[in-house]
Design an enzyme around this catalytic site. Structure first.
Site, PDB file in Angstrom:
ATOM      1  CE1 TYR A  73      -5.632   3.631  -3.787  1.00  0.00           C
ATOM      2  CE2 TYR A  73      -4.451   1.747  -4.699  1.00  0.00           C
ATOM      3  CZ  TYR A  73      -5.533   2.614  -4.734  1.00  0.00           C
ATOM      4  OH  TYR A  73      -6.492   2.469  -5.701  1.00  0.00           O
ATOM      5  NE  ARG A  90      -4.694   7.062 -12.211  1.00  0.00           N
ATOM      6  CZ  ARG A  90      -5.910   6.856 -11.687  1.00  0.00           C
ATOM      7  NH1 ARG A  90      -6.328   5.636 -11.471  1.00  0.00           N
ATOM      8  NH2 ARG A  90      -6.693   7.870 -11.407  1.00  0.00           N
ATOM      9  CG  ASN A  95       2.798  10.157 -16.787  1.00  0.00           C
ATOM     10  OD1 ASN A  95       2.117  11.096 -16.399  1.00  0.00           O
ATOM     11  ND2 ASN A  95       3.875   9.740 -16.162  1.00  0.00           N
TER      12      ASN A  95
HETATM   13  P1  NAD Z   1      -9.615   9.825  -8.531  1.00  0.00           P
HETATM   14  O1  NAD Z   1      -8.464  10.309  -7.737  1.00  0.00           O
HETATM   15  O2  NAD Z   1      -9.885  10.435  -9.849  1.00  0.00           O
HETATM   16  O3  NAD Z   1     -10.957   9.930  -7.673  1.00  0.00           O
HETATM   17  C1  NAD Z   1     -11.005   9.816  -6.280  1.00  0.00           C
HETATM   18  C2  NAD Z   1     -12.010  10.838  -5.761  1.00  0.00           C
HETATM   19  O4  NAD Z   1     -12.080  10.726  -4.331  1.00  0.00           O
HETATM   20  C3  NAD Z   1     -11.600  12.278  -6.071  1.00  0.00           C
HETATM   21  O5  NAD Z   1     -12.702  12.975  -6.583  1.00  0.00           O
HETATM   22  C4  NAD Z   1     -11.162  12.821  -4.716  1.00  0.00           C
HETATM   23  O6  NAD Z   1     -11.311  14.209  -4.610  1.00  0.00           O
HETATM   24  C5  NAD Z   1     -12.041  12.031  -3.776  1.00  0.00           C
HETATM   25  N1  NAD Z   1     -11.495  11.920  -2.419  1.00  0.00           N
HETATM   26  C6  NAD Z   1     -10.247  11.576  -2.054  1.00  0.00           C
HETATM   27  N2  NAD Z   1     -10.137  11.574  -0.710  1.00  0.00           N
HETATM   28  C7  NAD Z   1     -11.367  11.917  -0.226  1.00  0.00           C
HETATM   29  C8  NAD Z   1     -11.887  12.097   1.089  1.00  0.00           C
HETATM   30  N3  NAD Z   1     -11.149  11.903   2.172  1.00  0.00           N
HETATM   31  N4  NAD Z   1     -13.196  12.458   1.200  1.00  0.00           N
HETATM   32  C9  NAD Z   1     -13.965  12.656   0.113  1.00  0.00           C
HETATM   33  N5  NAD Z   1     -13.517  12.496  -1.149  1.00  0.00           N
HETATM   34  C10 NAD Z   1     -12.223  12.138  -1.313  1.00  0.00           C
HETATM   35  O7  NAD Z   1      -9.428   8.251  -8.666  1.00  0.00           O
HETATM   36  P2  NAD Z   1     -10.269   7.179  -9.516  1.00  0.00           P
HETATM   37  O8  NAD Z   1      -9.353   6.591 -10.501  1.00  0.00           O
HETATM   38  O9  NAD Z   1     -11.547   7.748  -9.962  1.00  0.00           O
HETATM   39  O10 NAD Z   1     -10.528   6.075  -8.394  1.00  0.00           O
HETATM   40  C11 NAD Z   1     -11.772   5.965  -7.733  1.00  0.00           C
HETATM   41  C12 NAD Z   1     -11.746   4.769  -6.786  1.00  0.00           C
HETATM   42  O11 NAD Z   1     -11.486   3.576  -7.520  1.00  0.00           O
HETATM   43  C13 NAD Z   1     -10.651   4.865  -5.721  1.00  0.00           C
HETATM   44  O12 NAD Z   1     -11.161   4.371  -4.501  1.00  0.00           O
HETATM   45  C14 NAD Z   1      -9.576   3.950  -6.247  1.00  0.00           C
HETATM   46  O13 NAD Z   1      -8.820   3.399  -5.189  1.00  0.00           O
HETATM   47  C15 NAD Z   1     -10.381   2.898  -6.982  1.00  0.00           C
HETATM   48  N6  NAD Z   1      -9.569   2.272  -8.056  1.00  0.00           N
HETATM   49  C16 NAD Z   1      -9.287   2.929  -9.230  1.00  0.00           C
HETATM   50  C17 NAD Z   1      -8.511   2.320 -10.200  1.00  0.00           C
HETATM   51  C18 NAD Z   1      -8.187   2.983 -11.509  1.00  0.00           C
HETATM   52  O14 NAD Z   1      -7.478   2.383 -12.321  1.00  0.00           O
HETATM   53  N7  NAD Z   1      -8.664   4.167 -11.794  1.00  0.00           N
HETATM   54  C19 NAD Z   1      -8.015   1.028  -9.978  1.00  0.00           C
HETATM   55  C20 NAD Z   1      -8.292   0.413  -8.761  1.00  0.00           C
HETATM   56  C21 NAD Z   1      -9.091   1.030  -7.817  1.00  0.00           C
HETATM   57  N1  UDP Z   2       4.880   3.722 -15.821  1.00  0.00           N
HETATM   58  C1  UDP Z   2       5.781   4.054 -16.832  1.00  0.00           C
HETATM   59  N2  UDP Z   2       5.879   5.353 -17.223  1.00  0.00           N
HETATM   60  C2  UDP Z   2       5.107   6.334 -16.700  1.00  0.00           C
HETATM   61  C3  UDP Z   2       4.179   6.005 -15.684  1.00  0.00           C
HETATM   62  C4  UDP Z   2       4.101   4.702 -15.265  1.00  0.00           C
HETATM   63  O1  UDP Z   2       6.491   3.178 -17.357  1.00  0.00           O
HETATM   64  O2  UDP Z   2       5.260   7.487 -17.136  1.00  0.00           O
HETATM   65  C5  UDP Z   2       4.758   2.321 -15.407  1.00  0.00           C
HETATM   66  C6  UDP Z   2       4.766   2.096 -13.905  1.00  0.00           C
HETATM   67  O3  UDP Z   2       6.091   1.981 -13.416  1.00  0.00           O
HETATM   68  C7  UDP Z   2       4.005   0.789 -13.804  1.00  0.00           C
HETATM   69  C8  UDP Z   2       2.987   0.870 -14.951  1.00  0.00           C
HETATM   70  O4  UDP Z   2       3.503   1.859 -15.837  1.00  0.00           O
HETATM   71  O5  UDP Z   2       4.846  -0.307 -14.035  1.00  0.00           O
HETATM   72  C9  UDP Z   2       1.594   1.265 -14.510  1.00  0.00           C
HETATM   73  O6  UDP Z   2       1.699   2.412 -13.700  1.00  0.00           O
HETATM   74  P1  UDP Z   2       0.429   3.177 -13.123  1.00  0.00           P
HETATM   75  O7  UDP Z   2       0.942   4.198 -12.164  1.00  0.00           O
HETATM   76  O8  UDP Z   2      -0.428   3.630 -14.238  1.00  0.00           O
HETATM   77  O9  UDP Z   2      -0.410   2.069 -12.353  1.00  0.00           O
HETATM   78  P2  UDP Z   2      -0.043   0.968 -11.239  1.00  0.00           P
HETATM   79  O10 UDP Z   2       1.442   0.873 -11.066  1.00  0.00           O
HETATM   80  O11 UDP Z   2      -0.721   1.445 -10.018  1.00  0.00           O
HETATM   81  O12 UDP Z   2      -0.607  -0.278 -11.810  1.00  0.00           O
END
Ligand code: NAD
Ligand code: UDP
Ligand code: UDP
Length: 318
Positions: free
Chosen positions: A150, A191, A195
């Site tokens: 990722y 996440r 969770n």
């Molecule tokens: P999510 O998993 O809910 O959404 C991702 C979407 O992309 C899903 O609907 C999935 O089906 C689709 N998808 C995955 N692979 C695909 C493919 N090959 N072709 C077409 N569709 C595909 O995740 P999210 O939290 O909504 O994240 C959306 C975007 O934002 C992602 O690119 C993620 O990396 C970025 N992002 C999210 C967060 C966050 O905290 N939620 C933080 C940083 C970056």
């Molecule tokens: N984490 C936790 N308990 C859980 C899930 C996640 O303590 O049940 C912790 C995880 O180890 C990390 C933080 O929470 O330190 C955020 O995790 P998340 O997967 O939401 O996001 P990211 O690590 O990608 O920032």
């Protein structure tokens, strides 16, 4: 494709996911047409079901690792699984989605001569040695660890965006999104916010990984979507990368206490092993977003958690 009323046809990849579904909703509210492109890998039909009757909304089941020939005025490229459990399930596919997906969306933007926005991530900073993180920081990322599919995929996508910009003059926007939470997070995506809330609502142990002293800064989804739209609408020579996140930092222990307080659960806290390469701290420096986009998050963690808990209560009782 601009018509007389300023309506745009906007392509949102990953549009049926957590962030994507909120973005589709916002763009429709703003009077645009939306083409949602998603392969339903982690997204669900339920997230966008309420939009299917809207004549301005169109759903296209498609995997972005394959070429996409459609028409439109702007692309938001969000397609990619985002939670560690989901992106580590098939890590090769994750890197392909990040890299090949970016190439295809850049190729599409190049053919149509339109703007394209990349949903990048704070994970490009890895386990940061600079705190809070500014956009100038190059990051501290393990290239061969379990999170690398990722982290490095997203880093390579940024490289591609900037090379299409430098080499071909493509108009690009790169958002580095920090931990975002809210309704429509997947209940089993592992996440921390989802969770803890799901565990609390089931009166099950709240699982803190490590000693819970690691920090994250949590942004409510509405604020984040506002930032993405502002970035897309910013002046053409502003490419980013720009941090979008809430700067208020919490330890995982503090988050657990807050969820316990707000749900009134009988759950107790239990401690589990810390996953590998888990960043110890993360906090965005938002100065650039404030200066360029006049953007600042408004929703406090407590207020956002209350809304998110209400969503999960409804979902779990259904
Ligand atoms: P999510 O998993 O809910 O959404 C991702 C979407 O992309 C899903 O609907 C999935 O089906 C689709 N998808 C995955 N692979 C695909 C493919 N090959 N072709 C077409 N569709 C595909 O995740 P999210 O939290 O909504 O994240 C959306 C975007 O934002 C992602 O690119 C993620 O990396 C970025 N992002 C999210 C967060 C966050 O905290 N939620 C933080 C940083 C970056
Ligand atoms: N984490 C936790 N308990 C859980 C899930 C996640 O303590 O049940 C912790 C995880 O180890 C990390 C933080 O929470 O330190 C955020 O995790 P998340 O997967 O939401 O996001 P990211 O690590 O990608 O920032
Ligand atoms: N592409 C696409 N839709 C388009 C135009 C291109 O999916 O409307 C894909 C195409 O398959 C190609 C990629 O985008 O592999 C990169 O396109 P570009 O024009 O930059 O590269 P080239 O086609 O010259 O390899």
């Amino acid at each position: 494709m601009l018509d007389n009323y300023g309506t745009k046809r906007i392509i949102v990849t990953g549009g049926s996911g957590f962030l994507g579904s909120h973005l589709c909703e916002r763009l429709l509210e703003n009077g645009h047409e939306v083409l949602c492109v998603d392969n339903f890998y982690t997204g669900t039909r339920g997230n966008i079901e309420h939009l299917l009757d809207n004549h301005a909304f169109e759903l296209h089941r498609h995997d972005v690792t394959f070429p996409l020939y459609v028409e439109g005025d702007e692309i938001y490229n969000l397609a990619c699984p985002a939670s560690p459990i989901h992106y580590q399930y098939d890590p090769v596919q994750t890197t392909k989605t990040c890299v090949v997906g970016a190439i295809n969306m850049l190729g599409l933007a190049k053919r149509l001569k339109i703007k394209v926005l990349q949903a990048s991530t704070s994970e490009v900073y890895g386990d940061p040695t600079v705190h809070p993180q500014t956009e100038e920081y190059w990051g501290n990322v393990n290239p061969i660890g379990t999170r690398s599919c990722y982290d490095e995929g997203k880093r390579c996508a940024e490289t591609l965006f900037f090379d299409y910009n430098r080499q071909l003059g493509l108009r690009i926007k790169v958002a580095r999104i920090f931990n975002t939470y809210g309704p429509r997070m997947h209940p089993n995506d592992g996440r921390v916010v989802s969770n803890f809330i799901v565990q609390a609502l089931h009166d099950k142990d709240i699982t803190i990984y490590g000693d819970g002293s690691q920090t994250r800064a949590f942004c409510y989804v509405d604020d984040l979507i506002d930032g993405l739209v502002r970035l897309m609408d910013s002046r053409d020579d502003f490419t980013g990368p720009v941090n979008l996140g809430n700067p208020n930092e919490f330890t995982m222990r503090e988050l657990a206490e807050l969820v316990i307080e707000l749900t009134g659960t009988k759950s107790r806290v239990s401690y589990k092993e810390l996953p590998s390469d888990d960043p110890k701290q993360r906090q965005p420096d938002n100065s650039l977003a404030k200066a360029e986009l006049d953007w600042e998050p408004k929703v406090e963690l407590k207020e956002g958690l209350v809304k998110t808990i209400a969503y999960f209560e409804k979902l779990l009782s259904a």
